[in-house]
Design an enzyme around this catalytic site. Structure first.
Site, mmCIF file in Angstrom:
data_model
loop_
_atom_site.group_PDB
_atom_site.id
_atom_site.type_symbol
_atom_site.label_atom_id
_atom_site.label_comp_id
_atom_site.label_asym_id
_atom_site.label_seq_id
_atom_site.Cartn_x
_atom_site.Cartn_y
_atom_site.Cartn_z
ATOM 1 N N THR A 1 -11.802 -0.742 14.451
ATOM 2 C CA THR A 1 -10.960 -0.054 13.474
ATOM 3 C C THR A 1 -10.457 -1.014 12.403
ATOM 4 O O THR A 1 -9.994 -2.106 12.714
ATOM 5 C CB THR A 1 -9.735 0.536 14.192
ATOM 6 O OG1 THR A 1 -10.200 1.161 15.374
ATOM 7 C CG2 THR A 1 -9.046 1.560 13.331
ATOM 8 N N ASP B 1 -6.286 1.973 -3.138
ATOM 9 C CA ASP B 1 -7.479 1.631 -2.348
ATOM 10 C C ASP B 1 -7.904 2.802 -1.463
ATOM 11 O O ASP B 1 -8.932 2.737 -0.811
ATOM 12 C CB ASP B 1 -7.293 0.337 -1.530
ATOM 13 C CG ASP B 1 -6.199 0.425 -0.490
ATOM 14 O OD1 ASP B 1 -5.426 1.406 -0.483
ATOM 15 O OD2 ASP B 1 -6.100 -0.510 0.330
ATOM 16 N N ASP C 1 -1.508 1.714 -4.046
ATOM 17 C CA ASP C 1 -2.282 0.543 -4.483
ATOM 18 C C ASP C 1 -3.731 0.917 -4.766
ATOM 19 O O ASP C 1 -4.582 0.046 -4.959
ATOM 20 C CB ASP C 1 -2.177 -0.618 -3.483
ATOM 21 C CG ASP C 1 -2.838 -0.324 -2.154
ATOM 22 O OD1 ASP C 1 -2.857 0.854 -1.743
ATOM 23 O OD2 ASP C 1 -3.338 -1.261 -1.496
ATOM 24 N N SER D 1 0.820 -1.203 0.000
ATOM 25 C CA SER D 1 0.000 0.000 0.000
ATOM 26 C C SER D 1 0.862 1.266 0.000
ATOM 27 O O SER D 1 1.636 1.491 -0.908
ATOM 28 C CB SER D 1 -0.955 -0.040 1.190
ATOM 29 O OG SER D 1 -1.877 0.997 1.093
ATOM 30 N N LYS E 1 -12.052 -1.059 1.063
ATOM 31 C CA LYS E 1 -11.925 0.307 0.570
ATOM 32 C C LYS E 1 -11.482 0.300 -0.893
ATOM 33 O O LYS E 1 -10.730 -0.571 -1.298
ATOM 34 C CB LYS E 1 -10.977 1.109 1.454
ATOM 35 C CG LYS E 1 -9.646 0.467 1.749
ATOM 36 C CD LYS E 1 -8.918 1.278 2.822
ATOM 37 C CE LYS E 1 -7.520 0.777 3.056
ATOM 38 N NZ LYS E 1 -7.466 -0.462 3.847
#
Length: 602
Positions: free
Chosen positions: A390, A316, A314, A155, A428
Site C-alpha cells: 500500500t 496529487d 496539493d 495534502s 500520483k
C-alpha cells in the site's frame, strides 16, 4: 518538571528564533503547564518514508521553523554521504499554501528555511517561487536529474497540519532504510548551523534557481504526449466543473486543459483560490465524497455541466463525479476511476501500437488493497499486471525498476483516489489525471456513452469487481495487537480461521509475519513489516478481504472485493453477497463489542 523536558525546553529557548513559538514556550514554562509542554516536547516527530506530518506549532513534536531546520540539516548531511556529486546536481524544493498564523508557520516560510540550509553548505537549490502541485517535485527531480526533492505539504489533512515529503534521485518517494538513515542524521544535527535562520542569504545567491517558468513549460509539453483526441477535445459539448478545494490546483488544471485544446473548465469560485483556512469544507479531502463537492454540484447544475473534477489541496489526487440520467450525481470510487483510466490508457496505447509483440513489455500496477480489475484486464489483453504494498512509494519505485529494464509502465493507481497516468511523474498526479479523465469523457460522448455506461461495459467484458472499504477506530495499540494475534491463533492451536460465518476461506497471506499459504514454500512474495498489522483472506466465493492498521491514524481498516468472471453477472446479487461477507468479517473477525471498537461515523 522532569529533567528530560527541562533539557528539551532549555535547548528550545536557546535555538528558536521565531518570536511567536519562542514566546508560547516561555509562557507555558511560566504557567507551569506541564501537560501542554509534554505534548510539545514529549517526543520528536518521527521521520518515516512519507517524511513528516504533524500539526504546526511550538516544540519538537510539531512543524515549525526550528524542526524544519533540524530535519533539513539531517537530510542534507545524509545526502552528502549518499551522493558525491550533490554540489553539482542539487535539490528541488516546493510548497503548498498552508499557513498557521498563531505560530507563524507556513509552507512558503518552511521551504525558504529548508533552502537556506542547503545553500549555506554550497548545494544548489531549485526553489519554486510560488505554490505548485506535489507532483511537480518528483517531475523536477527527474527532469533536471537532481539528487532529491522536498515538498512542504500536508495534502488533504486538517488545516492545522503541515508536512515534509521527500523524493530520491530516482524520482520516487523514499523507501526504507533511507528513512532510518535520515532520522539518525537529524538526531546528530539538532543544533542550528550558524546561518540557519538567515533566509536573506537566498536573495541573490548564485546557488538559488527558480525553476517555475521552465518546469511549467516542460511539464505541459510532456503532458501533450498523452492527448490522443485533440480534435474531439476542441469540438466537445461535454462541460466540466473543476474544484481545487482551496488548494494549489486551479492554475495548473486550467493549463492542462489548454494543453489538450479544451475550453477551460468552470472553476468553483469560492474554492478556486488557495486559502489555508479551507472555509467551505469540514475536511479538505475529496475522498470524503459528497460533503466536499456540495458547491461543485450547485455550480454544475447551474452551468449544465455533466462532469465534476475535484483535486485535493496539493493536487496529487482526483475525485470525479458524473450526473446520471436520473438527475443524481454519482461520485466514482478510486477503484472505479482506476478501472476507467486503466482501460482508457490501454485502449489508447493499442490504437497507436498495432504491433502486438510490444504487449510483453507493457505493465500496470496497483496496490494490494486496491481493486484487482487491472489484473482481469491484463489477463484478457495479454499485458503484465503487478501488485505492490500500500502506498505510492512502492508503485513509484517499482515503476522505476521496470522502466530501467526497458519496460513500459502505462498506469498505476491506488483506491485512495491516486493515479499515475504518465510515467514522467513516478507518483500520483491529480493534474494529469484530471485532463485525461476529461478527454476520456469527451471521447465517450462521441459514442453516446457516459463514464457510468463505459464502467459497466468494462465489468461485463472483464468481470464485475465490486468493492467495499471501511474502518473501525481504536486508540489502544494493545487491543489492536490482541485482535490480530487472535486471528493468527483462531482455534487455540496457532491456526488461522478456516471460515468466516458461512464463508469458506481458501487462502491466507499475512504480511506482518511473512506467511502466504498460496506459495509453495508458504513465504509471502511482497515485503513484510513486523511493525504494522496486515492480513489478507481469500474466500472460496471469489471474495478477497484485507485487514490492516493505518500508519497515520488510530484505525483498523478493511478493504473487500468480490471478483466475478467475465460474462453478464448480476451486480445487485454480487453487492448483496459482498455486504453479507463484510458483515461476517465485522462480526467474527473485528468483534467490535469484545474489543470496544468505534465504527466509522457515517
Amino acid at each position: 518538571m522532569d529533567t528530560r523536558l527541562d533539557q528539551e525546553t532549555a535547548r528550545w529557548l536557546r535555538w528558536d528564533k521565531n518570536p511567536l513559538t519562542l514566546e508560547s514556550v516561555k509562557q507555558l514554562i511560566a504557567d507551569g503547564n506541564k501537560e501542554e509542554l509534554e505534548k510539545c516536547f514529549g517526543a520528536r516527530m518521527e521521520f518515516g518514508t512519507a517524511g513528516l506530518r504533524a500539526p504546526m506549532g511550538a516544540g519538537i513534536s510539531r512543524m515549525n521553523g526550528l524542526t524544519i531546520i533540524q530535519t533539513t540539516q539531517g537530510f542534507c548531511r545524509y545526502l552528502e554521504k549518499q551522493f558525491s556529486d550533490l554540489k553539482q546536481r542539487g535539490v528541488v524544493i516546493s510548497f503548498d499554501a498552508r499557513a498557521h498564523p498563531p505560530s507563524g508557520g507556513n509552507s512558503r516560510r518552511f521551504a525558504r528555511l529548508a533552502a537556506t540550509t542547503f545553500i549555506t553548505q554550497g548545494i544548489p537549490v531549485y526553489l519554486f517561487s510560488d505554490i505548485t502541485p506535489t507532483p511537480f517535485v518528483p517531475y523536477t527531480v527527474l527532469h533536471l536529474k537532481l539528487c532529491a526533492g522536498i515538498m512542504i505539504t500536508a495534502s488533504h489533512n486538517p488545516k492545522q497540519d503541515n508536512g515534509y515529503k521527500v523524493y530520491w534521485d530516482n524520482g520516487a518517494q523514499i523507501t526504507s532504510p533511507h528513512d532510518k538513515g535520515i532520522s539518525q542524521a537529524i538526531e546528530e544535527n539538532l543544533e542550528p548551523w550558524p546561518q540557519a535562520w538567515d533566509d536573506s542569504l537566498l536573495n541573490g545567491s548564485p546557488l538559488l534557481h527558480d525553476p517555475s517558468a521552465s518546469i511549467n513549460k516542460s511539464y505541459f509539453e510532456d503532458l501533450k504526449k498523452y492527448c490522443f483526441h485533440r480534435s474531439v477535445n476542441r469540438e466537445t459539448k461535454v462541460k466540466f466543473v473543476h474544484t481545487s478545494v482551496h488548494g494549489v490546483g486551479h492554475d495548473f488544471v486550467q493549463s492542462a486543459f489548454k494543453a489538450f485544446d479544451f475550453a477551460p473548465p468552470e472553476a468553483v469560485p469560492e474554492q478556486k483560490d488557495p486559502d489555508p483556512e479551507f472555509p467551505t469544507v469540514k475536511y479538505p479531502n475529496p475522498e470524503e465524497g459528497k460533503g466536499v463537492l456540495t458547491l461543485s454540484f450547485a455550480l454544475a447544475d447551474k452551468t449544465k455541466a455533466r462532469i465534476i473534477l475535484a483535486n485535493d489541496p496539493d493536487a496529487d489526487r482526483l475525485a470525479v463525479a458524473e450526473k446520471q440520467d436520473s438527475g443524481e450525481w454519482r461520485v466514482f470510487s478510486g477503484n472505479e476511476l482506476g478501472a476507467l483510466l486503466g482501460w482508457w490508457l490501454f485502449t489508447s496505447w493499442k490504437e497507436k501500437n498495432q504491433d502486438h509483440s510490444a504487449l510483453k513489455d507493457i505493465y500496470m500496477l496497483s496496490s494490494t488493497v486496491s481493486s484487482k480489475i487491472l489484473r482481469a484486464i491484463a489477463l484478457k489483453e495479454g499485458f503484465h499486471f503487478e501488485e505492490t504494498l500500500t502506498g505510492f512509494k512502492w508503485m513509484g519505485n517499482r515503476a522505476r525498476q521496470l522502466i530501467d529494464q526497458g519496460k513500459n509502465v502505462l498506469f498505476a493507481f491506488e483506491e485512495a483516489i491516486g493515479y499515475m497516468c504518465c510515467p514522467f511523474v513516478l507518483d500520483k498526479d491529480g493534474v494529469s489525471a484530471a485532463v485525461i479523465s476529461a478527454e476520456l469523457a469527451s471521447f465517450l460522448a462521441t459514442k453516446n456513452l457516459t463514464l457510468s455506461q463505459q464502467l459497466k461495459a468494462i465489468y461485463v467484458e472483464y468481470g464485475y469487481h465490486i468493492t467495499k472499504a471501511s474502518y473501525f477506530i481504536c486508540h489502544d495499540q494493545g487491543t489492536i495487537k490482541q485482535l490480530f494475534e487472535n486471528l493468527r491463533n483462531y482455534d487455540g492451536k496457532n491456526n488461522y480461521p478456516k471460515t468466516c460465518g458461512r464463508f469458506a476461506i481458501s487462502g491466507i497471506r499475512d504480511l506482518t509475519t511473512g506467511y502466504d499459504d498460496s506459495q509453495p514454500d508458504k513465504k509471502a512474495v511482497l515485503p513484510t513489516s513486523k511493525s504494522s498489522q496486515m492480513i489478507t483472506f481469500t474466500f472460496a466465493n471469489g471474495g478477497v478481504a484485507t485487514m490492516r492498521t493505518s500508519g497515520t491514524e488510530p484505525k483498523i481498516k478493511y478493504y473487500s472485493e468480490l471478483c466475478a468472471p467475465p460474462g453478464n453477472s448480476d451486480p445487485e446479487q454480487l453487492k448483496k453477497e459482498l455486504n453479507e461477507l463484510v458483515s461476517a468479517i465485522e462480526e467474527h473477525f473485528f468483534q467490535p463489542q469484545k474489543y470496544n471498537l468505534q465504527p466509522k461515523a457515517e
